[in-house]
Scaffold this motif. Structure first.
Motif, mmCIF file in Angstrom:
data_model
loop_
_atom_site.group_PDB
_atom_site.id
_atom_site.type_symbol
_atom_site.label_atom_id
_atom_site.label_comp_id
_atom_site.label_asym_id
_atom_site.label_seq_id
_atom_site.Cartn_x
_atom_site.Cartn_y
_atom_site.Cartn_z
ATOM 1 N N ARG A 32 0.817 -1.217 0.000
ATOM 2 C CA ARG A 32 0.000 0.000 0.000
ATOM 3 C C ARG A 32 0.846 1.261 0.000
ATOM 4 N N PHE A 33 2.097 1.169 0.487
ATOM 5 C CA PHE A 33 2.917 2.368 0.633
ATOM 6 C C PHE A 33 4.388 1.975 0.584
ATOM 7 N N VAL A 34 5.197 2.750 -0.168
ATOM 8 C CA VAL A 34 6.630 2.474 -0.262
ATOM 9 C C VAL A 34 7.410 3.772 -0.098
ATOM 10 N N LEU A 35 8.239 3.814 0.927
ATOM 11 C CA LEU A 35 9.172 4.922 1.126
ATOM 12 C C LEU A 35 10.427 4.655 0.304
ATOM 13 N N LYS A 36 11.129 5.707 -0.098
ATOM 14 C CA LYS A 36 12.402 5.497 -0.778
ATOM 15 C C LYS A 36 13.454 6.435 -0.215
ATOM 16 N N ALA A 37 14.693 5.949 -0.214
ATOM 17 C CA ALA A 37 15.817 6.718 0.302
ATOM 18 C C ALA A 37 17.013 6.488 -0.607
ATOM 19 N N ASP A 38 17.893 7.500 -0.684
ATOM 20 C CA ASP A 38 19.018 7.407 -1.615
ATOM 21 C C ASP A 38 20.330 7.008 -0.956
ATOM 22 N N GLY A 39 20.294 6.676 0.320
ATOM 23 C CA GLY A 39 21.517 6.264 0.997
ATOM 24 C C GLY A 39 21.304 6.159 2.489
ATOM 25 N N LEU A 40 22.381 5.885 3.205
ATOM 26 C CA LEU A 40 22.299 5.645 4.647
ATOM 27 C C LEU A 40 21.741 6.836 5.425
ATOM 28 N N PRO A 41 22.270 8.057 5.259
ATOM 29 C CA PRO A 41 21.742 9.179 6.056
ATOM 30 C C PRO A 41 20.254 9.423 5.818
ATOM 31 N N ASP A 42 19.851 9.400 4.552
ATOM 32 C CA ASP A 42 18.445 9.624 4.212
ATOM 33 C C ASP A 42 17.564 8.522 4.794
ATOM 34 N N ALA A 43 18.035 7.286 4.701
ATOM 35 C CA ALA A 43 17.254 6.158 5.221
ATOM 36 C C ALA A 43 17.101 6.237 6.738
ATOM 37 N N VAL A 44 18.191 6.527 7.430
ATOM 38 C CA VAL A 44 18.138 6.608 8.896
ATOM 39 C C VAL A 44 17.184 7.715 9.336
ATOM 40 N N GLU A 45 17.268 8.864 8.668
ATOM 41 C CA GLU A 45 16.378 9.975 9.019
ATOM 42 C C GLU A 45 14.911 9.578 8.866
ATOM 43 N N LYS A 46 14.589 8.900 7.779
ATOM 44 C CA LYS A 46 13.197 8.513 7.542
ATOM 45 C C LYS A 46 12.757 7.388 8.476
ATOM 46 N N LEU A 47 13.669 6.490 8.795
ATOM 47 C CA LEU A 47 13.326 5.414 9.727
ATOM 48 C C LEU A 47 13.039 5.965 11.122
ATOM 49 N N ILE A 48 13.793 6.963 11.521
ATOM 50 C CA ILE A 48 13.521 7.599 12.813
ATOM 51 C C ILE A 48 12.146 8.257 12.795
ATOM 52 N N GLN A 49 11.809 8.896 11.671
ATOM 53 C CA GLN A 49 10.502 9.542 11.557
ATOM 54 C C GLN A 49 9.363 8.523 11.580
ATOM 55 N N SER A 89 15.956 2.720 16.181
ATOM 56 C CA SER A 89 15.344 1.904 15.135
ATOM 57 C C SER A 89 13.856 1.712 15.415
ATOM 58 N N PRO A 90 13.016 1.839 14.390
ATOM 59 C CA PRO A 90 11.581 1.652 14.621
ATOM 60 C C PRO A 90 11.194 0.198 14.872
ATOM 61 N N ASP A 91 12.044 -0.741 14.439
ATOM 62 C CA ASP A 91 11.695 -2.155 14.597
ATOM 63 C C ASP A 91 12.933 -3.024 14.360
ATOM 64 N N PRO A 92 13.589 -3.493 15.420
ATOM 65 C CA PRO A 92 14.779 -4.341 15.242
ATOM 66 C C PRO A 92 14.480 -5.661 14.540
ATOM 67 N N PHE A 93 13.206 -6.071 14.525
ATOM 68 C CA PHE A 93 12.821 -7.336 13.897
ATOM 69 C C PHE A 93 12.343 -7.145 12.452
ATOM 70 N N MET A 94 12.508 -5.965 11.906
ATOM 71 C CA MET A 94 12.007 -5.644 10.568
ATOM 72 C C MET A 94 12.540 -6.621 9.514
ATOM 73 N N PRO A 95 11.687 -7.162 8.651
ATOM 74 C CA PRO A 95 12.183 -7.989 7.550
ATOM 75 C C PRO A 95 13.068 -7.162 6.612
ATOM 76 N N ILE A 96 14.249 -7.683 6.310
ATOM 77 C CA ILE A 96 15.205 -6.961 5.469
ATOM 78 C C ILE A 96 15.626 -7.854 4.311
ATOM 79 N N LEU A 97 15.417 -7.352 3.100
ATOM 80 C CA LEU A 97 15.853 -8.043 1.890
ATOM 81 C C LEU A 97 17.089 -7.324 1.368
#
Length: 350
Positions: A32-49, A89-97
């Motif tokens: 239903r929804f997909v966030l996108k990030a262009d690298g580590l800093p951007d991803a971390v910022e959005k994950l915190i949000q 981290s919003p979820d340490p158990f998050m599925p990661i591919l």
């Protein structure tokens, strides 16, 4: 049967066209929804949000994180470790591919990777991707904490651990290893009977192919970089030329991966040949410099002729020509083969 209509994901990829292709592929699976990030800093910022201000990013939880994690992309591995271990981290158990090979491991409790749930080969197909998404989101393994590692249990031969067994009953507990059950509601979100089928694979393939024009532009730019690589006066500035060759190795490795994803096996083969060449200590003769340039020219030819076959007459001629020049180079410098642990494969031999 349910699906991914209640699920959210994030894609982390530095190249915009591949990032958009992966986002569209995930959307094609029904997320239903997909966030996108262009690298580590951007991803971390959005994950915190996601954790502290979900309205800002559009979701309060993620059911999947897709990120590069190959040997040439250290940020991806850092991101996986951050998700698994950081207090924000919003979820340490998050599925990661993870896109990139996991390291082969022995039959023990230590992870083969850095905490990913599943890994894709760098040059994955639409079927690989769909299967990887399902494997990640449907995974029900226990998590393990051992040393600095926290992530899914990666023993190659796993015992099935009944849900009613307590942590103190689990194997290896006395060796300082702690086990944690996965979130119980993870599988409920997609439905226990949901499976990936041919329609899902077809939708993913179509979504990726929509970005082929962007891939073609990317390859053309990289091919011209290879052709015009500044490799003159290498006898006077060898360190500069070695740095150029190292950069060409990175370009060829990226091209090899992306060409496989977008279905250009001939370009994949040419890029693999160049990558292997750059992994051997160079001797900056005219033959070597011409050989580098010839790989770029071959990529352009394959791209402009829209060659996607490794077995066509066109492909056979290109690979035979590259093979002949490579053999000429190594025949003139046999010491290069002796200095490497493995003999470089001639182009097109695999």
């Amino acid at each position: 049967m349910s699906g991914y209509q209640y699920c959210s994901a994030m894609v982390v990829e530095k190249d915009s066209f591949l990032r958009d292709a992966l986002v569209d592929a995930i959307n094609a699976l029904g997320f239903r929804f997909v966030l996108k990030a262009d690298g580590l800093p951007d991803a971390v910022e959005k994950l915190i949000q996601v954790r502290v201000n979900p309205d800002k990013v559009g979701t309060g939880g993620l059911d999947l994180l897709v990120t590069q994690a190959s040997d040439r992309y250290a940020e991806g591995k850092g991101l996986i470790r951050w998700v698994r271990a950081h207090k924000d981290s919003p979820d340490p158990f998050m599925p990661i591919l993870a896109i990139g090979p996991s390291k082969p491991g022995a039959n023990n409790i230590i992870s083969m990777g850095v905490g990913e749930t599943a890994a894709l080969p760098p040059g994955f197909s639409a079927e690989d991707f769909a299967a990887g998404v399902f494997k990640s989101t449907a995974d029900q393994r226990h998590f393990v904490k051992v040393g600095k590692y926290f992530g899914p249990d990666r023993r190659l031969t796993e015992e099935e651990i009944p849900d009613e067994r307590r942590e103190s009953d689990l194997p290896y507990n006395k060796a300082g290893v702690r086990f944690f059950p996965p979130p119980s509601n993870r599988l409920e979100r997609i439905g226990k009977d949901f499976r990936i089928g041919p329609d899902h694979v077809g939708a993913v393939k179509t979504a990726i192919e929509m970005h082929t024009p962007d891939f073609r532009k990317w390859v053309e730019k990289r091919s011209r970089q290879i052709i015009s690589a500044p490799l003159s006066d290498c006898d006077q500035r060898p360190e500069h030329c070695k740095a150029v060759v190292s950069k060409l190795g990175e370009i060829s490795a990226e091209t090899e991966i992306k060409a496989a994803i977008f279905g250009f096996p001939l370009i994949t083969a040419i890029a693999a040949s160049l990558r292997e060449l750059t992994e051997v200590e160079p001797v900056f003769t005219r033959v070597y410099i011409d050989l580098i340039s010839k790989h770029g020219t071959a990529m352009l030819a394959a791209l402009h002729d829209d060659q996607r076959s490794r077995t066509s007459e066109f492909a056979t001629e290109i690979m035979a020509e590259l093979r002949a020049i490579v053999q000429k180079y190594y025949k003139a410098h046999p010491e290069l083969l002796k200095s490497t642990a493995t003999t470089p494969s001639p182009p097109g031999s695999r």
